[in-house]
Design a protein around this motif. Structure first.
Motif, PDB file in Angstrom:
ATOM      1  N   LEU A 222      12.417 -35.277 -92.748  1.00 46.45           N
ATOM      2  CA  LEU A 222      11.307 -34.124 -92.955  1.00 46.45           C
ATOM      3  C   LEU A 222       9.999 -34.982 -93.435  1.00 46.45           C
ATOM      4  CD1 LEU A 222      12.658 -30.917 -94.316  1.00 46.45           C
ATOM      5  CD2 LEU A 222      12.321 -31.720 -91.958  1.00 46.45           C
ATOM      6  N   GLU A 223       8.881 -34.634 -92.812  1.00 51.99           N
ATOM      7  CA  GLU A 223       7.693 -35.068 -93.129  1.00 51.99           C
ATOM      8  C   GLU A 223       7.146 -34.359 -94.263  1.00 51.99           C
ATOM      9  OE1 GLU A 223       6.333 -37.946 -92.205  1.00 51.99           O
ATOM     10  OE2 GLU A 223       7.992 -38.365 -90.550  1.00 51.99           O
ATOM     11  N   ASN A 224       5.840 -34.636 -94.624  1.00 51.88           N
ATOM     12  CA  ASN A 224       5.249 -33.782 -96.032  1.00 51.88           C
ATOM     13  C   ASN A 224       5.165 -32.184 -95.504  1.00 51.88           C
ATOM     14  OD1 ASN A 224       4.967 -35.936 -97.427  1.00 51.88           O
ATOM     15  ND2 ASN A 224       2.917 -36.382 -96.750  1.00 51.88           N
ATOM     16  N   GLU A 225       5.172 -31.933 -94.355  1.00 48.37           N
ATOM     17  CA  GLU A 225       4.782 -30.494 -93.832  1.00 48.37           C
ATOM     18  C   GLU A 225       6.062 -29.824 -93.805  1.00 48.37           C
ATOM     19  OE1 GLU A 225       3.818 -32.688 -92.096  1.00 48.37           O
ATOM     20  OE2 GLU A 225       1.499 -32.743 -92.509  1.00 48.37           O
ATOM     21  N   GLY A 226       7.205 -30.312 -93.988  1.00 51.90           N
ATOM     22  CA  GLY A 226       8.532 -29.688 -94.073  1.00 51.90           C
ATOM     23  C   GLY A 226       8.995 -29.325 -92.701  1.00 51.90           C
ATOM     24  N   LEU A 227       9.603 -28.402 -92.657  1.00 55.95           N
ATOM     25  CA  LEU A 227       9.980 -27.782 -91.466  1.00 55.95           C
ATOM     26  C   LEU A 227       9.000 -27.255 -90.443  1.00 55.95           C
ATOM     27  CD1 LEU A 227      12.892 -27.765 -92.742  1.00 55.95           C
ATOM     28  CD2 LEU A 227      13.663 -26.070 -91.209  1.00 55.95           C
ATOM     29  N   ASP A 228       7.650 -27.183 -90.930  1.00 62.60           N
ATOM     30  CA  ASP A 228       6.615 -26.849 -90.099  1.00 62.60           C
ATOM     31  C   ASP A 228       6.344 -27.627 -89.037  1.00 62.60           C
ATOM     32  OD1 ASP A 228       6.410 -24.793 -91.758  1.00 62.60           O
ATOM     33  OD2 ASP A 228       4.430 -25.023 -92.738  1.00 62.60           O
ATOM     34  N   PRO A 336       6.169 -30.251-103.415  1.00 58.81           N
ATOM     35  CA  PRO A 336       7.267 -29.491-102.732  1.00 58.81           C
ATOM     36  C   PRO A 336       8.492 -30.331-102.377  1.00 58.81           C
ATOM     37  CG  PRO A 336       5.184 -29.096-101.506  1.00 58.81           C
ATOM     38  CD  PRO A 336       4.931 -30.314-102.557  1.00 58.81           C
ATOM     39  N   CYS A 337       9.589 -30.075-102.432  1.00 57.76           N
ATOM     40  CA  CYS A 337      10.629 -30.853-102.239  1.00 57.76           C
ATOM     41  C   CYS A 337      11.145 -30.977-100.727  1.00 57.76           C
ATOM     42  CB  CYS A 337      11.727 -30.448-103.194  1.00 57.76           C
ATOM     43  SG  CYS A 337      12.568 -28.920-103.057  1.00 57.76           S
ATOM     44  N   LEU A 338      11.698 -31.991-100.377  1.00 53.93           N
ATOM     45  CA  LEU A 338      11.892 -32.032 -98.720  1.00 53.93           C
ATOM     46  C   LEU A 338      13.376 -32.343 -98.487  1.00 53.93           C
ATOM     47  CD1 LEU A 338       8.318 -33.887 -97.950  1.00 53.93           C
ATOM     48  CD2 LEU A 338       9.022 -31.553 -97.521  1.00 53.93           C
ATOM     49  N   THR A 339      14.186 -32.788 -99.361  1.00 54.23           N
ATOM     50  CA  THR A 339      15.310 -33.088 -99.184  1.00 54.23           C
ATOM     51  C   THR A 339      16.209 -32.347-100.332  1.00 54.23           C
ATOM     52  OG1 THR A 339      15.261 -34.857-100.817  1.00 54.23           O
ATOM     53  CG2 THR A 339      14.693 -35.438 -98.710  1.00 54.23           C
ATOM     54  N   PHE A 340      17.442 -32.353 -99.815  1.00 52.25           N
ATOM     55  CA  PHE A 340      18.583 -31.553-100.537  1.00 52.25           C
ATOM     56  C   PHE A 340      18.538 -32.311-101.737  1.00 52.25           C
ATOM     57  CE2 PHE A 340      23.030 -32.217-101.918  1.00 52.25           C
ATOM     58  CZ  PHE A 340      23.197 -31.060-102.705  1.00 52.25           C
ATOM     59  N   GLN A 341      18.514 -33.527-101.972  1.00 54.26           N
ATOM     60  CA  GLN A 341      18.931 -34.559-103.068  1.00 54.26           C
ATOM     61  C   GLN A 341      17.601 -34.190-104.064  1.00 54.26           C
ATOM     62  OE1 GLN A 341      19.084 -35.535 -99.947  1.00 54.26           O
ATOM     63  NE2 GLN A 341      21.065 -36.039-100.008  1.00 54.26           N
ATOM     64  N   GLN A 342      16.214 -34.133-103.717  1.00 57.96           N
ATOM     65  CA  GLN A 342      15.197 -34.032-104.290  1.00 57.96           C
ATOM     66  C   GLN A 342      14.903 -32.625-104.759  1.00 57.96           C
ATOM     67  OE1 GLN A 342      12.857 -36.415-105.682  1.00 57.96           O
ATOM     68  NE2 GLN A 342      12.273 -34.512-107.012  1.00 57.96           N
ATOM     69  N   CYS A 343      15.352 -31.587-104.324  1.00 58.52           N
ATOM     70  CA  CYS A 343      15.383 -30.159-104.472  1.00 58.52           C
ATOM     71  C   CYS A 343      16.438 -29.944-105.527  1.00 58.52           C
ATOM     72  CB  CYS A 343      15.527 -29.163-103.366  1.00 58.52           C
ATOM     73  SG  CYS A 343      14.249 -29.012-102.060  1.00 58.52           S
ATOM     74  N   SER A 371      11.131 -26.712 -99.780  1.00 60.23           N
ATOM     75  CA  SER A 371      10.640 -26.876 -98.447  1.00 60.23           C
ATOM     76  C   SER A 371      11.675 -27.662 -97.448  1.00 60.23           C
ATOM     77  CB  SER A 371       9.308 -27.742 -98.661  1.00 60.23           C
ATOM     78  OG  SER A 371       8.397 -26.758 -99.444  1.00 60.23           O
ATOM     79  N   ASP A 372      12.832 -27.708 -97.953  1.00 59.04           N
ATOM     80  CA  ASP A 372      13.929 -28.512 -97.098  1.00 59.04           C
ATOM     81  C   ASP A 372      14.382 -27.597 -96.408  1.00 59.04           C
ATOM     82  OD1 ASP A 372      15.049 -27.118 -99.173  1.00 59.04           O
ATOM     83  OD2 ASP A 372      16.755 -28.472 -99.245  1.00 59.04           O
ATOM     84  N   GLY A 373      14.204 -26.339 -96.043  1.00 59.05           N
ATOM     85  CA  GLY A 373      14.666 -25.179 -95.304  1.00 59.05           C
ATOM     86  C   GLY A 373      15.603 -24.265 -96.049  1.00 59.05           C
ATOM     87  N   GLN A 411       4.899 -22.744 -94.311  1.00 58.24           N
ATOM     88  CA  GLN A 411       5.105 -21.634 -93.385  1.00 58.24           C
ATOM     89  C   GLN A 411       6.437 -21.200 -93.289  1.00 58.24           C
ATOM     90  OE1 GLN A 411       2.727 -19.252 -92.233  1.00 58.24           O
ATOM     91  NE2 GLN A 411       1.266 -20.687 -93.386  1.00 58.24           N
ATOM     92  N   HIS A 412       7.304 -22.242 -93.233  1.00 57.97           N
ATOM     93  CA  HIS A 412       8.765 -21.901 -92.988  1.00 57.97           C
ATOM     94  C   HIS A 412       9.389 -21.480 -94.297  1.00 57.97           C
ATOM     95  CE1 HIS A 412      13.115 -22.765 -92.365  1.00 57.97           C
ATOM     96  NE2 HIS A 412      12.858 -22.691 -91.380  1.00 57.97           N
ATOM     97  N   ALA A 413       8.942 -21.964 -95.359  1.00 62.59           N
ATOM     98  CA  ALA A 413       9.426 -21.575 -96.679  1.00 62.59           C
ATOM     99  C   ALA A 413       9.049 -20.371 -96.847  1.00 62.59           C
ATOM    100  CB  ALA A 413       9.114 -22.616 -97.960  1.00 62.59           C
ATOM    101  N   MET A 414       7.893 -20.012 -96.574  1.00 62.51           N
ATOM    102  CA  MET A 414       7.340 -18.483 -96.857  1.00 62.51           C
ATOM    103  C   MET A 414       8.014 -17.330 -95.927  1.00 62.51           C
ATOM    104  SD  MET A 414       3.218 -18.722 -97.309  1.00 62.51           S
ATOM    105  CE  MET A 414       2.959 -19.835 -96.131  1.00 62.51           C
ATOM    106  N   TRP A 415       8.526 -17.912 -94.775  1.00 61.36           N
ATOM    107  CA  TRP A 415       9.163 -17.129 -93.749  1.00 61.36           C
ATOM    108  C   TRP A 415      10.498 -16.815 -94.377  1.00 61.36           C
ATOM    109  CZ3 TRP A 415      13.473 -18.945 -90.871  1.00 61.36           C
ATOM    110  CH2 TRP A 415      14.082 -17.943 -89.997  1.00 61.36           C
ATOM    111  N   LEU A 416      11.322 -17.729 -95.039  1.00 62.00           N
ATOM    112  CA  LEU A 416      12.686 -17.746 -95.486  1.00 62.00           C
ATOM    113  C   LEU A 416      12.593 -16.557 -96.564  1.00 62.00           C
ATOM    114  CD1 LEU A 416      14.164 -21.314 -96.051  1.00 62.00           C
ATOM    115  CD2 LEU A 416      14.631 -19.507 -94.610  1.00 62.00           C
ATOM    116  N   VAL A 417      11.479 -16.715 -97.462  1.00 61.70           N
ATOM    117  CA  VAL A 417      11.504 -15.545 -98.326  1.00 61.70           C
ATOM    118  C   VAL A 417      11.075 -14.123 -97.983  1.00 61.70           C
ATOM    119  CG1 VAL A 417      10.581 -14.734-100.498  1.00 61.70           C
ATOM    120  CG2 VAL A 417      11.413 -17.269-100.315  1.00 61.70           C
ATOM    121  N   LYS A 418       9.911 -14.148 -97.279  1.00 60.84           N
ATOM    122  CA  LYS A 418       9.243 -12.995 -96.894  1.00 60.84           C
ATOM    123  C   LYS A 418      10.170 -12.159 -95.913  1.00 60.84           C
ATOM    124  CE  LYS A 418       5.579 -13.480 -94.391  1.00 60.84           C
ATOM    125  NZ  LYS A 418       5.739 -13.219 -92.625  1.00 60.84           N
ATOM    126  N   ASP A 419      10.753 -12.958 -94.975  1.00 67.58           N
ATOM    127  CA  ASP A 419      11.654 -12.168 -93.827  1.00 67.58           C
ATOM    128  C   ASP A 419      12.879 -12.213 -94.062  1.00 67.58           C
ATOM    129  OD1 ASP A 419       9.210 -11.491 -92.421  1.00 67.58           O
ATOM    130  OD2 ASP A 419       9.126 -13.582 -91.642  1.00 67.58           O
TER     131      ASP A 419
END
Length: 468
Positions: A222-228, A336-343, A371-373, A411-419
């Motif tokens: 993933l790049e800095n924007e994560g899954l976006d 934001p963390c972008l990998t399973f390892q960093q998260c 932010s890794d999904g 946006q993807h991280a917010m969607w994961l929680v909000k929706d």
């Protein structure tokens, strides 16, 4: 040297070769892809279907049900080298042992675990498809058969569970967290991936090796924007992609058809109307559970996977359903963390701070969004948290890793929680349907969840002001 000594030496060499092969290949997707490449490189002119048949042949996946859709596995070419064949055989033969160890599964780079059998069966069906997007046997080979057979098991049994690995660098043993069902979470992940990749492959015009498909799907960085800004076809989007491709009524229908076909292949007559009606009703119930658990809810990385320390003391259970969801940012970690390892590193750091510096029993949050999904399990659904002073018994505390004073989470991280997480909580009876979402700062003297993020959540549907 006499013949007996030669035989003993040869046997010893074979044992050592087999042991070396197992030691050099762990149950990580990276290592499985390396094994697939070895098979491909051994027959560079072989098409992906021939490679898949050789893998299937090595594992003995050639029963009447599979052959009905995919043909004979023994038509894919010569036998594999012994140690490689042994590794492939173990990798593809799914089973759960008496001590709750699940075999035939691998750890993927994103932190989820996948059963290889349904994954590869779905992919092979995709390669064999003659019509773009239409893949005969896709549902039956990946998920539908097991969903259809669920009715034979205890009505108290639920889908799942997930589990944890003994080692994340060189995984060897995967242990389930609860009693196994006919469909573990790893099997569901593998089945979903088989469907997603199989359908994509059926539509693809570009020739591509099996190892290339697997690498692109499971190993994307993933790049800095994560899954976006990430591609659509990656494992982190497993559930959202599967939900777009598969309608639950179709899955239920194919589950019933699978059971009927199994009977016919064993020489039994087709189900009569009464039997089919009973099976349809039973399958409908299990598919409803499947939809809630694996399509409505987001993937939640369990505590044991991110390396949580035990809860100190005795947790206090919540009285469900709750009325509030409180939104936080972590501030520290600030990025934001972008990998399973960093998260996972961030989760352990926060738990250590909460337990050692704050003197709390555990990490304070109920759940944490990376932010890794994925969502990371904190105190989870049933334990009272330590996230929102004076309000911990009436709401869940959801934190987003990062400092969101001047910027927003992805946006993807917010969607994961909000929706997704919110819908999951309501559907599972953990949050009231009319729950209120609030920022931490609304009820405690703090700047959390940051100015930029707080302004964002005020536009969310469930947001509510504090009642005076």
């Amino acid at each position: 040297m006499d013949k007996g000594c030669w035989k003993h030496t040869l046997a010893l060499l074979l044992v050592l070769a087999s042991t070396y092969a197992e030691a050099s290949f762990s149950w990580h997707m990276d290592d499985f892809i390396k094994a697939v490449k070895q098979v491909e490189d051994g027959s560079p002119d072989s098409q992906p279907v021939a490679v898949l048949k050789r893998l299937r042949s090595a594992a003995g996946l050639n029963d009447a049900f599979i052959k009905y859709f995919l043909g004979d596995a023994n038509s894919g070419g010569g036998e594999l080298e012994a140690s490689l064949s042994d590794y492939i055989s173990k990798a593809l033969r799914h089973r759960v042992t008496e001590d709750a160890r699940e075999e035939g599964v691998v750890l993927t780079p994103d932190g989820t675990t996948v059963a290889l059998r349904p994954l590869l069966l779905g992919i092979e069906a995709g390669f064999l498809s003659k019509t773009k997007g239409r893949v005969p046997g896709m549902h039956q080979l990946t998920l539908a058969k097991e969903l259809g057979l669920f009715y034979r098991h205890s009505s108290a049994q639920h889908l799942g569970p997930d589990g944890c690995w003994d080692n994340l660098t060189s995984p060897q043993v995967f242990t389930l967290s609860d009693s196994p069902s006919l469909l573990t979470t790893a099997q569901v992940n593998g089945g979903m991936d088989g469907v997603v990749l199989g359908i994509k492959i059926s539509k693809s015009k570009r020739p591509r090796r099996l190892s290339s498909w697997l690498t692109a799907y499971y190993c994307h960085h993933l790049e800095n924007e994560g899954l976006d800004t990430a591609p659509q076809l990656i494992s982190r989007r497993r559930r959202e992609n599967f939900s777009r491709l598969v309608a639950p009524p179709v899955l239920a229908k194919q589950a019933v058809k699978s059971v009927d076909l199994l009977g016919i292949l064993k020489g039994h007559p087709k189900m009569d109307t009464k039997e089919k009606k009973q099976l349809t009703a039973a399958v409908k119930e299990i598919v409803q559970e499947f939809v809630h658990k694996y399509m409505d809810c987001p993937t939640i990385i369990p505590r044991c996977m991110w390396g949580a320390e035990p809860y100190r003391g005795t947790p206090t259970n919540l009285t469900l359903p709750l009325s509030f969801m409180y939104i936080h940012h972590t501030h520290t970690p600030s990025q934001p963390c972008l990998t399973f390892q960093q998260c996972s590193v961030d989760m352990r750091s926060m738990q250590r701070f909460h337990q050692e510096d704050r003197g709390w029993d555990d990490i304070g949050y109920s759940f944490v969004a990376g932010s890794d999904g994925y969502i990371y399990e904190g105190r989870s659904w049933h334990w009272r948290g330590a996230h929102t002073l004076g309000h911990n018994s009436i709401g869940y505390g959801i934190a987003f890793i990062g400092d969101y004073t001047t910027k927003l989470p992805s946006q993807h991280a917010m969607w994961l929680v909000k929706d997704q997480l919110a819908s999951c909580a309501v559907g599972g009876g953990r949050l009231k349907a009319n729950f209120t979402l609030q920022g931490h700062r609304q009820v405690v003297n703090t700047s959390c969840p940051g100015d930029a993020f707080y302004n964002e959540i005020t536009s969310w549907e469930q947001f509510g002001e504090v009642k005076k």
